[in-house]
Motif scaffolding. Sequence first.
Motif, PDB file in Angstrom:
ATOM      1  N   GLU A  44      10.051   1.562  -0.456  1.00 22.97           N
ATOM      2  CA  GLU A  44       9.005   2.383  -0.309  1.00 22.97           C
ATOM      3  C   GLU A  44       8.280   1.335  -2.082  1.00 22.97           C
ATOM      4  O   GLU A  44       8.557   1.002  -2.821  1.00 22.97           O
ATOM      5  CB  GLU A  44       9.718   3.510  -1.549  1.00 22.97           C
ATOM      6  N   VAL A  45       6.393   1.640  -2.226  1.00 27.81           N
ATOM      7  CA  VAL A  45       6.178   0.830  -2.280  1.00 27.81           C
ATOM      8  C   VAL A  45       4.836   1.634  -3.193  1.00 27.81           C
ATOM      9  O   VAL A  45       4.799   2.693  -2.592  1.00 27.81           O
ATOM     10  CB  VAL A  45       5.546  -0.305  -1.794  1.00 27.81           C
ATOM     11  N   SER A  46       3.844   0.907  -3.928  1.00 33.30           N
ATOM     12  CA  SER A  46       3.531   1.916  -4.752  1.00 33.30           C
ATOM     13  C   SER A  46       1.892   1.705  -3.966  1.00 33.30           C
ATOM     14  O   SER A  46       2.373   1.622  -3.067  1.00 33.30           O
ATOM     15  CB  SER A  46       2.158   0.937  -5.731  1.00 33.30           C
ATOM     16  N   ARG A  47       1.143   2.886  -3.519  1.00 35.79           N
ATOM     17  CA  ARG A  47       0.416   3.500  -2.393  1.00 35.79           C
ATOM     18  C   ARG A  47      -0.998   1.705  -2.681  1.00 35.79           C
ATOM     19  O   ARG A  47      -1.737   1.655  -1.593  1.00 35.79           O
ATOM     20  CB  ARG A  47      -0.359   4.496  -2.637  1.00 35.79           C
ATOM     21  N   VAL A  48      -0.847   1.382  -3.614  1.00 36.14           N
ATOM     22  CA  VAL A  48      -1.858   0.178  -3.561  1.00 36.14           C
ATOM     23  C   VAL A  48      -0.989  -1.206  -4.425  1.00 36.14           C
ATOM     24  O   VAL A  48      -0.764  -0.859  -5.471  1.00 36.14           O
ATOM     25  CB  VAL A  48      -2.956   0.181  -4.591  1.00 36.14           C
ATOM     26  N   GLY A  49      -0.603  -2.096  -3.576  1.00 37.21           N
ATOM     27  CA  GLY A  49      -0.073  -3.593  -4.231  1.00 37.21           C
ATOM     28  C   GLY A  49      -1.199  -4.127  -5.525  1.00 37.21           C
ATOM     29  O   GLY A  49      -1.928  -3.925  -5.200  1.00 37.21           O
ATOM     30  N   PHE A  50      -0.624  -5.442  -5.499  1.00 36.80           N
ATOM     31  CA  PHE A  50      -1.444  -6.257  -6.791  1.00 36.80           C
ATOM     32  C   PHE A  50      -1.172  -7.384  -5.940  1.00 36.80           C
ATOM     33  O   PHE A  50      -0.303  -8.270  -6.046  1.00 36.80           O
ATOM     34  CB  PHE A  50      -0.567  -6.285  -8.155  1.00 36.80           C
ATOM     35  N   GLY A  51      -2.346  -7.650  -5.830  1.00 40.50           N
ATOM     36  CA  GLY A  51      -2.327  -9.476  -5.137  1.00 40.50           C
ATOM     37  C   GLY A  51      -2.833 -10.310  -6.313  1.00 40.50           C
ATOM     38  O   GLY A  51      -3.175 -10.335  -6.760  1.00 40.50           O
ATOM     39  N   CYS A  52      -1.688 -11.332  -6.062  1.00 40.15           N
ATOM     40  CA  CYS A  52      -1.009 -12.552  -7.274  1.00 40.15           C
ATOM     41  C   CYS A  52      -2.110 -13.582  -7.179  1.00 40.15           C
ATOM     42  O   CYS A  52      -1.803 -14.312  -7.827  1.00 40.15           O
ATOM     43  CB  CYS A  52      -0.104 -12.118  -7.696  1.00 40.15           C
ATOM     44  N   ILE A  53      -3.330 -13.563  -6.744  1.00 38.49           N
ATOM     45  CA  ILE A  53      -4.437 -15.087  -6.379  1.00 38.49           C
ATOM     46  C   ILE A  53      -5.003 -15.016  -8.080  1.00 38.49           C
ATOM     47  O   ILE A  53      -4.408 -15.857  -8.773  1.00 38.49           O
ATOM     48  CB  ILE A  53      -5.035 -14.687  -5.342  1.00 38.49           C
ATOM     49  N   PRO A  54      -5.604 -13.727  -8.508  1.00 36.39           N
ATOM     50  CA  PRO A  54      -6.313 -14.272 -10.118  1.00 36.39           C
ATOM     51  C   PRO A  54      -4.531 -14.302 -10.585  1.00 36.39           C
ATOM     52  O   PRO A  54      -5.949 -15.159 -12.242  1.00 36.39           O
ATOM     53  CB  PRO A  54      -7.033 -12.256  -9.912  1.00 36.39           C
ATOM     54  N   ILE A  55      -4.121 -14.056 -10.756  1.00 31.08           N
ATOM     55  CA  ILE A  55      -3.574 -14.318 -11.950  1.00 31.08           C
ATOM     56  C   ILE A  55      -3.089 -16.102 -12.769  1.00 31.08           C
ATOM     57  O   ILE A  55      -2.949 -16.597 -13.638  1.00 31.08           O
ATOM     58  CB  ILE A  55      -2.248 -13.006 -12.184  1.00 31.08           C
ATOM     59  N   GLY A  68      -1.213   4.534   6.889  1.00 30.64           N
ATOM     60  CA  GLY A  68      -0.257   3.483   5.957  1.00 30.64           C
ATOM     61  C   GLY A  68      -0.773   1.832   5.738  1.00 30.64           C
ATOM     62  O   GLY A  68      -0.193   1.045   5.419  1.00 30.64           O
ATOM     63  N   VAL A  69      -2.206   2.209   5.747  1.00 33.65           N
ATOM     64  CA  VAL A  69      -2.289   0.562   5.069  1.00 33.65           C
ATOM     65  C   VAL A  69      -2.782   0.296   3.728  1.00 33.65           C
ATOM     66  O   VAL A  69      -3.263   1.172   2.844  1.00 33.65           O
ATOM     67  CB  VAL A  69      -3.874   0.337   5.801  1.00 33.65           C
ATOM     68  N   VAL A  70      -1.741  -0.260   3.267  1.00 34.75           N
ATOM     69  CA  VAL A  70      -1.123  -1.204   2.042  1.00 34.75           C
ATOM     70  C   VAL A  70      -2.500  -1.960   0.841  1.00 34.75           C
ATOM     71  O   VAL A  70      -2.461  -3.137   1.007  1.00 34.75           O
ATOM     72  CB  VAL A  70      -0.334  -1.571   1.317  1.00 34.75           C
ATOM     73  N   PRO A  71      -3.499  -1.669   0.700  1.00 32.28           N
ATOM     74  CA  PRO A  71      -4.524  -3.154  -0.152  1.00 32.28           C
ATOM     75  C   PRO A  71      -3.847  -3.519  -1.298  1.00 32.28           C
ATOM     76  O   PRO A  71      -3.221  -2.954  -1.896  1.00 32.28           O
ATOM     77  CB  PRO A  71      -5.890  -2.338  -0.994  1.00 32.28           C
ATOM     78  N   LEU A  72      -4.556  -4.817  -1.273  1.00 31.74           N
ATOM     79  CA  LEU A  72      -4.050  -5.808  -2.386  1.00 31.74           C
ATOM     80  C   LEU A  72      -5.206  -6.285  -2.567  1.00 31.74           C
ATOM     81  O   LEU A  72      -4.935  -7.375  -3.151  1.00 31.74           O
ATOM     82  CB  LEU A  72      -2.537  -6.669  -1.535  1.00 31.74           C
ATOM     83  N   PRO A  73      -5.801  -5.767  -3.857  1.00 27.41           N
ATOM     84  CA  PRO A  73      -6.006  -5.601  -4.578  1.00 27.41           C
ATOM     85  C   PRO A  73      -6.041  -7.125  -5.837  1.00 27.41           C
ATOM     86  O   PRO A  73      -5.083  -6.683  -6.064  1.00 27.41           O
ATOM     87  CB  PRO A  73      -6.924  -4.784  -5.548  1.00 27.41           C
ATOM     88  N   GLY A  74      -6.556  -7.828  -5.783  1.00 28.36           N
ATOM     89  CA  GLY A  74      -6.214  -9.401  -6.943  1.00 28.36           C
ATOM     90  C   GLY A  74      -6.709  -8.883  -8.241  1.00 28.36           C
ATOM     91  O   GLY A  74      -7.827  -8.704  -7.786  1.00 28.36           O
ATOM     92  N   PHE A  75      -6.217  -8.704  -9.474  1.00 25.18           N
ATOM     93  CA  PHE A  75      -6.138  -7.933 -10.437  1.00 25.18           C
ATOM     94  C   PHE A  75      -5.930  -9.152 -11.161  1.00 25.18           C
ATOM     95  O   PHE A  75      -5.333 -10.399 -11.381  1.00 25.18           O
ATOM     96  CB  PHE A  75      -5.189  -6.798 -11.353  1.00 25.18           C
ATOM     97  N   MET A 116       1.738   6.745  -9.536  1.00 25.83           N
ATOM     98  CA  MET A 116       0.868   6.512  -8.569  1.00 25.83           C
ATOM     99  C   MET A 116       1.407   6.823  -7.716  1.00 25.83           C
ATOM    100  O   MET A 116       2.768   6.731  -7.034  1.00 25.83           O
ATOM    101  CB  MET A 116       0.638   4.829  -8.915  1.00 25.83           C
ATOM    102  N   ASP A 117       0.953   6.943  -6.260  1.00 26.04           N
ATOM    103  CA  ASP A 117       1.563   7.667  -5.031  1.00 26.04           C
ATOM    104  C   ASP A 117       2.742   6.990  -4.518  1.00 26.04           C
ATOM    105  O   ASP A 117       2.133   5.121  -5.237  1.00 26.04           O
ATOM    106  CB  ASP A 117       0.319   8.682  -4.191  1.00 26.04           C
ATOM    107  N   LYS A 118       2.881   6.770  -3.812  1.00 18.36           N
ATOM    108  CA  LYS A 118       4.603   6.053  -3.286  1.00 18.36           C
ATOM    109  C   LYS A 118       4.308   6.233  -1.234  1.00 18.36           C
ATOM    110  O   LYS A 118       3.760   6.866  -0.933  1.00 18.36           O
ATOM    111  CB  LYS A 118       5.557   6.072  -3.406  1.00 18.36           C
ATOM    112  N   ILE A 119       4.061   5.435  -1.263  1.00 23.11           N
ATOM    113  CA  ILE A 119       4.359   5.146   0.290  1.00 23.11           C
ATOM    114  C   ILE A 119       5.456   3.715   0.797  1.00 23.11           C
ATOM    115  O   ILE A 119       5.614   2.583   0.210  1.00 23.11           O
ATOM    116  CB  ILE A 119       3.372   4.067   0.622  1.00 23.11           C
ATOM    117  N   VAL A 120       5.915   4.502   2.306  1.00 24.36           N
ATOM    118  CA  VAL A 120       6.836   3.824   3.324  1.00 24.36           C
ATOM    119  C   VAL A 120       6.351   2.051   3.721  1.00 24.36           C
ATOM    120  O   VAL A 120       5.526   2.336   4.369  1.00 24.36           O
ATOM    121  CB  VAL A 120       7.748   3.952   3.788  1.00 24.36           C
ATOM    122  N   LEU A 121       6.714   1.178   3.584  1.00 21.97           N
ATOM    123  CA  LEU A 121       6.243  -0.211   3.923  1.00 21.97           C
ATOM    124  C   LEU A 121       6.489  -0.017   5.482  1.00 21.97           C
ATOM    125  O   LEU A 121       7.610  -1.183   5.715  1.00 21.97           O
ATOM    126  CB  LEU A 121       6.347  -1.426   3.271  1.00 21.97           C
ATOM    127  N   GLY A 122       6.062   0.544   6.613  1.00 26.61           N
ATOM    128  CA  GLY A 122       6.851   0.285   7.502  1.00 26.61           C
ATOM    129  C   GLY A 122       8.225   0.494   8.096  1.00 26.61           C
ATOM    130  O   GLY A 122       8.637   1.230   7.395  1.00 26.61           O
TER     131      GLY A 122
END
Length: 344
Positions: free
Chosen positions: A12-23, A213-220, A1-7
């Motif tokens: 350096e983080v993945s272009r899409v993160g993981f929102g940890c509510i649904p787990i 530069g916006v990193v989405p945090l979808p909940g999976f 997965m593409d990487k991006i620098v978080l400001g």
Amino acid sequence: MDKIVLGRTGLEVSRVGFGCIPIMRLEKKEAVALLHYAYEHGVTLFDTANAYADSEEKVGEAFHGMRDKVVIATKTAKRDGAGAMEHLELSLRKLRTDYIDVYQLHQVSKESEWEEITGPNGAMEAILKARDEGKVRHIGFTSHNLNVAIKIAKTGQFATVQFPFNFIESDPEKELFPLAREIGMGILAMKPFGGGALDDGKLALKFILQSKGVVPLPGFDATWQVDQAISTLQENPGEITGEELAAMERYREELGKEFCRRCEYCQPCPQGVEITSAMQYELVSRKMPLETLLSFSGPAMETVQNCIECGTCVERCPYSLSIPQVIKRNYDLYKRHLEEAKRK
Ligand code: SF4
Ligand code: SF4
């Protein structure tokens, strides 16, 4: 997965993160397997919170022993220094680590909260000290209120901002996100799927990827959702087409202004009303056959009769939705549906 620098965190983080509510909804074993699956497919940013029940514990279980391979963001909703430090120590224990990459003040949406945080013995002073001690690498905040978020960002004290952002809540791109970019903050988009209301996940992600530069945090909570995010990125989505703009407009019209994001901040209701389900009823009713709808939503809709309009939920809702009015309107619709089912 593409990487991006978080400001300016330089992380350096993945272009899409993981929102940890649904787990929270998954068994520990399943949650850990899903977190590993996401990591193996390139996701390296995991956003959790003290408030997300056993989410931190599951993240800790998944990544201890490989801590340097992932970036962990968590949060405290405490406004006082002692409370925030108690939360931080708890997070460190649950996450089985000795540092948090991004420690965020959770849901700062009122001026009064910000004053408490920055006042004597407030959380800010304590978190800055924790950063000096190495327990926290970077400090961020999350909010649902644009004016408050802009005010906080302008202080220049935060490395990241996290705010709801999706194609029906795009206002952050007017002032907050440009400001954050200008001062080098990392930008995290919570609720990229509108709390589940935007069921075209590919379109929702594509929209966010247009924002620099916006990193989405979808909940999976399932591997297919991770796969969908990855394939959206791999397809190199490009610009939004006219057809997609029209599809977004249809969502806006369908969801209207009284749109509930299913964040559950309004819960629990002292009278036992199942608010989130009741708020969703009208929308759900458009997607389900009558019989299925009544058995699916009936038990929650019956609880609406207990509402005494105390206003507690409205006070808690970050979007100030007229909850008692909406759920009572939905209850009337439910009664009509019951009548309709009897006539069949
Ligand atoms: S207004 Fe109704 S739904 Fe909201 S908290 Fe009070 S009783 Fe519960
Ligand atoms: S009513 Fe408000 S607080 Fe409750 S789930 Fe919906 S958006 Fe969240």
